[in-house]
Design an enzyme around this catalytic site. Sequence first.
Site, short mmCIF file in Angstrom:
data_model
loop_
_atom_site.label_atom_id
_atom_site.label_comp_id
_atom_site.label_asym_id
_atom_site.label_seq_id
_atom_site.Cartn_x
_atom_site.Cartn_y
_atom_site.Cartn_z
N ARG A 130 -3.33 -10.36 4.63
CA ARG A 130 -3.74 -10.31 3.21
C ARG A 130 -2.60 -9.70 2.41
O ARG A 130 -2.33 -8.52 2.51
CB ARG A 130 -5.02 -9.47 3.11
CG ARG A 130 -5.64 -9.42 1.73
CD ARG A 130 -6.89 -8.55 1.72
NE ARG A 130 -7.51 -8.52 0.40
CZ ARG A 130 -7.09 -7.74 -0.58
NH1 ARG A 130 -6.07 -6.92 -0.41
NH2 ARG A 130 -7.70 -7.79 -1.76
N LYS B 66 0.82 -1.22 0.00
CA LYS B 66 0.00 0.00 0.00
C LYS B 66 0.85 1.26 0.00
O LYS B 66 2.02 1.25 0.35
CB LYS B 66 -1.00 -0.05 1.16
CG LYS B 66 -2.14 -1.01 0.82
CD LYS B 66 -3.28 -1.03 1.79
CE LYS B 66 -4.36 -2.00 1.26
NZ LYS B 66 -5.39 -2.32 2.24
N1 HH2 Z 1 -7.44 -3.95 0.75
C1 HH2 Z 1 -7.79 -3.91 -0.54
C2 HH2 Z 1 -8.84 -4.69 -1.03
N2 HH2 Z 1 -9.53 -5.51 -0.21
N3 HH2 Z 1 -9.88 -6.41 1.94
C3 HH2 Z 1 -9.57 -6.46 3.25
N4 HH2 Z 1 -10.25 -7.27 4.07
N5 HH2 Z 1 -8.56 -5.70 3.77
C4 HH2 Z 1 -7.82 -4.85 2.99
O1 HH2 Z 1 -6.94 -4.16 3.53
C5 HH2 Z 1 -8.14 -4.77 1.60
C6 HH2 Z 1 -9.19 -5.58 1.10
C7 HH2 Z 1 -7.03 -3.01 -1.47
O2 HH2 Z 1 -5.87 -3.59 -1.91
P1 HH2 Z 1 -5.71 -4.37 -3.27
O3 HH2 Z 1 -6.59 -5.56 -3.34
O4 HH2 Z 1 -4.29 -4.66 -3.41
O5 HH2 Z 1 -6.08 -3.32 -4.41
P2 HH2 Z 1 -7.42 -3.00 -5.24
O6 HH2 Z 1 -8.54 -2.75 -4.30
O7 HH2 Z 1 -7.04 -1.79 -6.04
O8 HH2 Z 1 -7.74 -4.17 -6.11
#
Ligand code: HH2
Length: 258
Positions: free
Chosen positions: A237, A202
């Site tokens: 995660r 992040k």
């Molecule tokens: N962060 C993201 C998406 N889903 N779910 C949980 N439970 N916790 C988190 O911190 C979280 C999440 C965002 O990160 P990422 O999946 O890498 O990116 P994007 O939402 O752009 O696909």
Amino acid sequence: MGVVNVTPDSFSDGGVNFRAEDAIASGRRMLDDGASIVDVGGESTRPGSDGVSVDEELRRVVPVLEALAGRPVSIDTAKAEVARRALQLGAELVNDVTALRGDPDLAGVVAESGVYLCLMHMRGEPRTMQDDPRYDDVVAEVAAFLEERLAFAVDQGIAEERICLDPGIGFGKTVEHNLVLLKRLDELAALGRPLVIGTSRKSFLGKLTGRPQARERVSGTVATNVMALERGASVFRVHDVAPTVEALTVASATLRAP
Ligand code: HH2
């Protein structure tokens, strides 16, 4: 928990898993690398992003879920229809970044199927959440929110022992808010439910280390997950499963040492 974003625009893995074949291969590799579950998502929640339609989200995730059937999978969605289809295809956990505030039908889908649920804190919505977020006491406010959403979920018929909580690192938070939440994660662990933590790649890590590219943030990801383990988190995660599993193996052995 390994992350597979079947999206063209996720900030963290920037489209590398947008083609179903790539997403499937990534999911399998993460499980081989020691992930206990793979979190499949078809909608980016990056700051500033707009949502996608149900049809588009299904088009992205269904082939991946079909190919991973029989392996442990969670579905990262706020949509009841996407969750329903994913659960039919064997998903064991619904990861809802809106904490049951996005789709009024999602609670019923989870309650009926008896699967696990992750409730995450988010201030505002992805399009606007990073516009000057403010809290008096970020930990107290996140804790109060999670307690309230936990009570709501239980009231909707979802078994409390199936629910985990997540402070939502980066969702309507400054760098300092994220650091305070990590430092005082034990206060959220005291809510009594398993904690999920998502720091992986992040932007706050990049701001601290001067790494503009998300894929260069592995060391920061590992450091924050080790700290989260020490403060009581139980689900991590991440995109970079192998280094995280290695670090957590060593860290947890150290915590168990006499
Ligand atoms: N962060 C993201 C998406 N889903 N779910 C949980 N439970 N916790 C988190 O911190 C979280 C999440 C965002 O990160 P990422 O999946 O890498 O990116 P994007 O939402 O752009 O696909």
